[in-house]
Write an enzyme that holds these catalytic residues in place. Structure first.
Site, PDB file in Angstrom:
ATOM      1  N   ARG A  27      32.167  33.207  41.462  1.00  0.00           N
ATOM      2  CA  ARG A  27      31.326  34.393  41.279  1.00  0.00           C
ATOM      3  C   ARG A  27      30.097  34.114  40.423  1.00  0.00           C
ATOM      4  NH1 ARG A  27      33.653  39.459  42.580  1.00  0.00           N
ATOM      5  NH2 ARG A  27      35.172  39.089  44.190  1.00  0.00           N
ATOM      6  N   ARG A  31      27.030  40.343  39.267  1.00  0.00           N
ATOM      7  CA  ARG A  31      26.529  41.448  38.436  1.00  0.00           C
ATOM      8  C   ARG A  31      26.221  41.113  36.990  1.00  0.00           C
ATOM      9  NH1 ARG A  31      31.294  45.235  40.292  1.00  0.00           N
ATOM     10  NH2 ARG A  31      32.164  43.136  40.204  1.00  0.00           N
ATOM     11  N   ARG A  40      19.965  43.425  44.363  1.00  0.00           N
ATOM     12  CA  ARG A  40      20.889  44.346  45.028  1.00  0.00           C
ATOM     13  C   ARG A  40      20.261  45.730  45.165  1.00  0.00           C
ATOM     14  NH1 ARG A  40      26.462  46.272  42.447  1.00  0.00           N
ATOM     15  NH2 ARG A  40      24.953  47.625  41.456  1.00  0.00           N
ATOM     16  N   ASP A  77      30.928  37.550  51.212  1.00  0.00           N
ATOM     17  CA  ASP A  77      32.193  38.101  50.723  1.00  0.00           C
ATOM     18  C   ASP A  77      33.317  37.696  51.663  1.00  0.00           C
ATOM     19  OD1 ASP A  77      33.052  40.127  48.475  1.00  0.00           O
ATOM     20  OD2 ASP A  77      34.315  40.510  50.221  1.00  0.00           O
ATOM     21  N   TYR A 154      43.953  43.282  52.193  1.00  0.00           N
ATOM     22  CA  TYR A 154      42.885  44.292  52.204  1.00  0.00           C
ATOM     23  C   TYR A 154      42.892  45.087  53.508  1.00  0.00           C
ATOM     24  CZ  TYR A 154      40.990  42.340  47.920  1.00  0.00           C
ATOM     25  OH  TYR A 154      40.846  41.937  46.618  1.00  0.00           O
TER      26      TYR A 154
HETATM   27  O1  CP3 Z   1      31.163  33.218  43.996  1.00  0.00           O
HETATM   28  C1  CP3 Z   1      30.047  33.644  44.366  1.00  0.00           C
HETATM   29  O2  CP3 Z   1      29.080  33.782  43.605  1.00  0.00           O
HETATM   30  C2  CP3 Z   1      29.861  33.912  45.840  1.00  0.00           C
HETATM   31  C3  CP3 Z   1      30.020  35.264  46.261  1.00  0.00           C
HETATM   32  C4  CP3 Z   1      31.396  35.927  46.371  1.00  0.00           C
HETATM   33  C5  CP3 Z   1      31.533  37.338  46.313  1.00  0.00           C
HETATM   34  N1  CP3 Z   1      32.824  37.652  46.615  1.00  0.00           N
HETATM   35  C6  CP3 Z   1      30.452  38.273  46.027  1.00  0.00           C
HETATM   36  C7  CP3 Z   1      30.801  39.625  45.557  1.00  0.00           C
HETATM   37  C8  CP3 Z   1      32.660  35.396  46.636  1.00  0.00           C
HETATM   38  C9  CP3 Z   1      33.101  33.943  46.734  1.00  0.00           C
HETATM   39  C10 CP3 Z   1      33.543  36.508  46.795  1.00  0.00           C
HETATM   40  C11 CP3 Z   1      34.975  36.365  47.136  1.00  0.00           C
HETATM   41  C12 CP3 Z   1      35.850  37.546  47.109  1.00  0.00           C
HETATM   42  N2  CP3 Z   1      35.567  38.831  47.492  1.00  0.00           N
HETATM   43  C13 CP3 Z   1      37.219  37.506  46.757  1.00  0.00           C
HETATM   44  C14 CP3 Z   1      37.995  36.276  46.384  1.00  0.00           C
HETATM   45  C15 CP3 Z   1      37.599  35.752  45.060  1.00  0.00           C
HETATM   46  C16 CP3 Z   1      38.306  36.356  43.911  1.00  0.00           C
HETATM   47  O3  CP3 Z   1      37.608  36.874  43.032  1.00  0.00           O
HETATM   48  O4  CP3 Z   1      39.531  36.243  43.850  1.00  0.00           O
HETATM   49  C17 CP3 Z   1      37.736  38.815  46.858  1.00  0.00           C
HETATM   50  C18 CP3 Z   1      39.154  39.246  46.563  1.00  0.00           C
HETATM   51  C19 CP3 Z   1      36.690  39.628  47.351  1.00  0.00           C
HETATM   52  C20 CP3 Z   1      36.765  41.077  47.700  1.00  0.00           C
HETATM   53  C21 CP3 Z   1      35.866  41.880  46.865  1.00  0.00           C
HETATM   54  N3  CP3 Z   1      34.487  41.841  46.919  1.00  0.00           N
HETATM   55  C22 CP3 Z   1      36.225  42.826  45.876  1.00  0.00           C
HETATM   56  C23 CP3 Z   1      37.650  43.166  45.497  1.00  0.00           C
HETATM   57  C24 CP3 Z   1      35.048  43.341  45.357  1.00  0.00           C
HETATM   58  C25 CP3 Z   1      34.882  44.462  44.360  1.00  0.00           C
HETATM   59  C26 CP3 Z   1      35.329  44.094  43.020  1.00  0.00           C
HETATM   60  C27 CP3 Z   1      34.434  43.062  42.398  1.00  0.00           C
HETATM   61  O5  CP3 Z   1      34.954  42.031  41.955  1.00  0.00           O
HETATM   62  O6  CP3 Z   1      33.241  43.304  42.317  1.00  0.00           O
HETATM   63  C28 CP3 Z   1      33.964  42.677  45.986  1.00  0.00           C
HETATM   64  C29 CP3 Z   1      32.525  42.876  45.727  1.00  0.00           C
HETATM   65  C30 CP3 Z   1      31.692  41.688  45.421  1.00  0.00           C
HETATM   66  N4  CP3 Z   1      31.749  40.478  46.056  1.00  0.00           N
HETATM   67  C31 CP3 Z   1      30.662  41.626  44.462  1.00  0.00           C
HETATM   68  C32 CP3 Z   1      30.081  40.352  44.547  1.00  0.00           C
HETATM   69  C33 CP3 Z   1      28.912  39.813  43.765  1.00  0.00           C
HETATM   70  C34 CP3 Z   1      30.213  42.768  43.583  1.00  0.00           C
HETATM   71  C35 CP3 Z   1      29.456  43.728  44.405  1.00  0.00           C
HETATM   72  C36 CP3 Z   1      28.432  44.465  43.609  1.00  0.00           C
HETATM   73  O7  CP3 Z   1      27.308  43.954  43.524  1.00  0.00           O
HETATM   74  O8  CP3 Z   1      28.750  45.536  43.101  1.00  0.00           O
END
Ligand code: CP3
Length: 353
Positions: A27, A31, A40, A77, A154
């Site tokens: 990640r 944010r 965003r 994602d 999910y």
């Molecule tokens: O690592 C990186 O920088 C690459 C981008 C990336 C995102 N999601 C961007 C994202 C990666 C590799 C993911 C993977 C992801 N997404 C996982 C597996 C990784 C982990 O953390 O275990 C999972 C379970 C998800 C599903 C997901 N996406 C959730 C549950 C959420 C909401 C909660 C949260 O953590 O924000 C997201 C949203 C998300 N994916 C954001 C980002 C930057 C935040 C969105 C926003 O800008 O509000």
């Protein structure tokens, strides 16, 4: 394609000698970076950001402009796959991902399509091609997918869950239906990752975020088996180099031997597992990635450096270690702490090589 100027990550993942320990953060684009929030806002919402290659490329590169990272990770994602299958993904403020049409019955499972990633997820491959061009060989680009089990949680729960009651009810009541879904997902993930590799990613990580909520036998049958199936069908070489695979099962510390036996190049380790023991158990065959507690980044600079030192000490001398957090960076972290963290890994790791 221009030559890769910094190939530490690829070397460490293949357990070849390196000068210092490579580092990236799960990640790393997100944010906690004000410039991410700005982009965003420009995109209006998270999915539009993912679906607009120019913007996905912009946010992928943002952390590299600030920090001395050894890899970029594609901005996207894991839920793009179920979205492309027609489940209707929305990201709601303070609620996370929600599917308008969760999957709850055998009938629905059997009606889901097998994806053609180049066609159904063109925007991801376009982003990969653009990022590779813009990176211009600075560092390698990591592609990723969710594991079949994690995607299924999910799709069946319809949102983030704490108890996984719907998917586990299906798992215990009608395991064949769940296996049908997991097979379909394994096929789609294989195609998706191979398409990313064709488009230019140089390593891939499979996020098995929720494998660790399973009992040991269930983990093997409902999560690990499908990751293994994916691994055996992935393109493991491109442009004359190995495309290394990292499997990350959060809370998977008790299953490291079984995870390594899939033939993965590297295993992601969360902070609840001792890295020294992990290396003793599987380090002869497999590289390790991790595993600083992400919350250390809330502490003082001195504590961050001490945390880095402890992880380096725990792994010990030699290659086969990619430094990372034990899970994704939190949104409330001060970006300056990431600089301290990344620089500490580079400064303190030289003596281990
Ligand atoms: O690592 C990186 O920088 C690459 C981008 C990336 C995102 N999601 C961007 C994202 C990666 C590799 C993911 C993977 C992801 N997404 C996982 C597996 C990784 C982990 O953390 O275990 C999972 C379970 C998800 C599903 C997901 N996406 C959730 C549950 C959420 C909401 C909660 C949260 O953590 O924000 C997201 C949203 C998300 N994916 C954001 C980002 C930057 C935040 C969105 C926003 O800008 O509000």
């Amino acid at each position: 394609m221009p030559e890769l100027k910094n190939d530490r990550l690829l070397k460490a993942l293949c357990r070849q000698p390196v000068d210092i320990t490579p580092v990236w953060l799960m990640r790393q684009a997100g944010r906690y970076l004000p410039e991410y929030l700005e982009t965003r806002a420009k995109a209006r919402d998270f999915m539009t950001l993912c679906q607009t290659p120019q913007l996905a490329c912009e946010v992928t590169l943002q952390p590299l402009e600030r920090f001395n990272l050894d890899a970029a990770i594609l901005f996207s994602d894991i839920l793009t796959i179920p979205d492309a299958m027609g489940l209707g993904l929305e990201f709601r403020e303070n609620e996370g991902p929600v599917f308008r049409k969760p999957v709850r019955t055998r009938q629905v499972i059997e009606s889901l399509p097998v994806l053609s990633p180049e066609k159904d997820l063109t925007y991801v491959m376009d982003a990969v091609r653009l990022i590779r061009q813009e990176l211009n060989g600075r560092v390698p680009l990591i592609g990723f997918s969710g594991s079949p089990w994690t995607l299924a949680t999910y799709m069946i729960e319809g949102r983030s869950s704490k108890d996984f009651r719907h998917i586990k009810a299906i798992m215990f009541n009608e395991p064949q239906s769940l296996h049908h879904l997991l097979n379909l997902l394994a096929e789609s993930v294989t195609g998706y990752l191979n398409a990313q590799i064709d488009a230019g990613v140089q390593a891939v990580q499979i996020f098995d975020t929720w494998g660790g909520v399973l009992a040991p036998d269930d983990y093997k049958h409902f999560s690990l088996q499908y990751m293994k199936q994916i691994l055996t069908h992935l393109k493991r070489e491109k442009e004359g180099r190995t495309v290394p695979v990292i499997l990350f099962t959060k809370n998977g510390g008790q299953w490291l031997e079984a995870i390594a036996e899939t033939g993965t190049d590297a295993v992601g380790i969360d902070w609840t597992t001792d890295l020294h023991h992990a290396r003793q158990r599987i380090g002869n065959t497999t590289a390790l990635q991790g595993n600083l507690d992400p919350c250390v980044l809330y502490a003082s600079d001195k504590a961050v450096c001490q945390g880095v030192q402890n992880v380096l000490d725990s792994f010990g001398h030699g290659t086969g270690h990619v430094f990372n957090l034990g899970h994704g960076i939190h949104p409330h972290i001060n970006p300056e702490k990431v600089r301290v963290f990344v620089d500490a890994v580079h400064d303190l790791s030289e003596q281990y090589h």
